[in-house]
Design an enzyme around this catalytic site. Structure first.
Site, PDB file in Angstrom:
ATOM      1  N   VAL A   1     -13.594   4.254  18.911  1.00  0.00           N
ATOM      2  CA  VAL A   1     -12.916   3.493  19.956  1.00  0.00           C
ATOM      3  C   VAL A   1     -13.982   2.674  20.693  1.00  0.00           C
ATOM      4  O   VAL A   1     -13.970   2.560  21.919  1.00  0.00           O
ATOM      5  CB  VAL A   1     -12.141   4.399  20.935  1.00  0.00           C
ATOM      6  N   ALA A   2     -14.936   2.161  19.911  1.00  0.00           N
ATOM      7  CA  ALA A   2     -16.021   1.343  20.437  1.00  0.00           C
ATOM      8  C   ALA A   2     -16.717   2.063  21.597  1.00  0.00           C
ATOM      9  O   ALA A   2     -17.010   3.245  21.504  1.00  0.00           O
ATOM     10  CB  ALA A   2     -15.513  -0.041  20.832  1.00  0.00           C
ATOM     11  N   CYS A   3     -16.944   1.353  22.694  1.00  0.00           N
ATOM     12  CA  CYS A   3     -17.727   1.929  23.798  1.00  0.00           C
ATOM     13  C   CYS A   3     -17.011   3.062  24.526  1.00  0.00           C
ATOM     14  O   CYS A   3     -17.622   3.760  25.329  1.00  0.00           O
ATOM     15  CB  CYS A   3     -18.115   0.829  24.792  1.00  0.00           C
ATOM     16  N   SER A   4     -15.733   3.253  24.269  1.00  0.00           N
ATOM     17  CA  SER A   4     -14.986   4.343  24.900  1.00  0.00           C
ATOM     18  C   SER A   4     -14.883   5.573  24.015  1.00  0.00           C
ATOM     19  O   SER A   4     -14.175   6.532  24.355  1.00  0.00           O
ATOM     20  CB  SER A   4     -13.573   3.869  25.274  1.00  0.00           C
TER      21      SER A   4
ATOM     22  N   SER B   1     -20.875   4.008  23.454  1.00  0.00           N
ATOM     23  CA  SER B   1     -20.151   5.158  23.998  1.00  0.00           C
ATOM     24  C   SER B   1     -21.076   6.199  24.613  1.00  0.00           C
ATOM     25  O   SER B   1     -20.654   6.998  25.450  1.00  0.00           O
ATOM     26  CB  SER B   1     -19.323   5.814  22.893  1.00  0.00           C
TER      27      SER B   1
END
Length: 373
Positions: A154-157, A333
């Site tokens: 979820v990419a950076c999350s 993340s």
């Protein structure tokens, strides 16, 4: 339903550092080289000359002063501007698994938990080394962990989404303990030849142990609430999909590496994240006065300062909103988890804080925690 706590965290930090000054020297040499090779096209107006970067520009744009990487030499080679991560034999541990295991072992040691007592391993990161087999399953094997494992992007999350996923499984009773691991080799999908973003990313790995908090004692962070949200946007994008495994670049297409429309991201993400945190706090019965710490995604200091002020209703005081951005750069993340791992020991029993990450998707995840001692 069971309660959940974070009982241990760990951070793997590469031993190679690139300062802004070193990066600027390499980038400007590349720009001069490119301009010389394309002098005729530049003179005719068919191409635009590449401008120099500077340390002042980087710090003003991001707050970043240095970054850790797995390979410094390849990045600083003006003729390459890309890390050298040689392909490994299939029987050898992958790069992500190797650094993920390091962070995981540190988290397990802090939690006082044996790897074989882990029921779930989630490898949550912005870019995977390969499509399959899952990096998470490889880490599970290397650790000797039990249960099952999978990858999450979820990419950076990815870290906060991974924490919610693991926490939900523990709450439901399907597992007792989980490892959420975030091995981020961001240097491999950054376009180091683009002045607007060549300074943004660094490499790192983080890990967190989550356990059922029904009969735990000692230092831990009880998870009071988790929340995730997504909203589709093309303003942060990477069309390559996986880390490049070859010594040389593949197709020289700009869209195959990290891309973002920074102005739109700034304008659209800030209200999205601020509102998300405010609604999460309100629904959980938490006020700004209850918060002792904000561990935010480490992408840009100006963004974090804005979000902190919105959430708290005032400018954050020293220590309330720790930044590691100046030393680690953006580590996708892992950023909020580095801040949490390094700046949480001083909190007292009953102190509350929020771990929040946000990025491409758009995505935003928040975890409200309370210190138990």
């Amino acid at each position: 339903m069971h309660n959940v706590a974070i009982t241990g965290t760990g951070v793997f930090t590469p031993d190679q550092v690139i300062t802004n000054d070193e990066l600027v020297v390499a980038f400007n040499a590349y720009a001069d080289q490119w301009n010389a090779e394309n002098a005729m096209a530049i003179e005719s107006g068919e191409a635009e000359a590449k401008a120099h970067s500077s340390t002042d520009f980087i710090v003003a744009a991001s707050g970043i002063e240095r970054r850790y990487v797995l390979d410094k030499e390849g990045v600083l080679d003006p003729k390459r501007m890309f890390p050298r991560l040689a392909p490994r034999d299939d029987e050898a541990p992958g790069y992500m698994a190797e650094i993920g295991v390091d962070a995981a072992n540190k988290a397990l040691a802090q939690a006082g938990v044996a790897a074989e007592d882990i029921d779930l391993v989630i490898c949550a990161a912005s870019n995977m080394e390969r499509a399959y087999p899952a990096i998470g399953v490889e880490i599970q094997e290397l650790l000797g962990a039990g249960g099952f494992a999978f990858d999450m992007n979820v990419a950076c999350s990815s870290a906060t989404f991974g924490i919610q996923t693991a926490a939900d499984m523990i709450r439901s009773g399907s597992i007792r303990r989980a490892l959420v691991i975030n091995p981020e080799i961001c240097s491999a999908h950054l376009e180091w030849r683009d002045r607007d973003c060549h300074f943004i990313f660094g490499d790192v790995a983080t890990a967190a142990v989550l356990e059922r908090d029904d009969d735990l004692s000692g230092d831990r962070f009880s998870i009071l609430s988790t929340r995730c949200a997504t909203q589709f946007s093309n303003n942060i994008r990477n069309n390559n999909g996986y880390l490049r495994r070859t010594q040389d670049r593949m197709e020289d297409r700009r869209d195959m590496q990290f891309m973002q429309n920074g102005r739109k991201v700034f304008k659209e993400v800030l209200p999205l994240v601020s509102q998300h945190i405010a609604e999460h706090m309100d629904d959980t019965g938490i006020t700004a006065g209850d918060l002792k710490r904000l561990w935010l995604h480490q992408a840009n200091k100006t963004m974090n300062d804005y979000i902190g002020k919105k959430v708290l209703g005032r400018n954050p005081e020293a220590g309330e909103q720790p930044n590691i951005l100046q030393d680690y750069a953006n580590t996708s993340s892992a950023g909020s988890m580095i801040a949490f791992s390094k700046y949480s020991d001083d909190l007292a029993d009953g102190d509350k804080g929020i771990i929040c990450s946000f990025g491409a998707g758009y995505s935003v995840g928040s975890v409200i925690v309370e210190r138990r001692a």
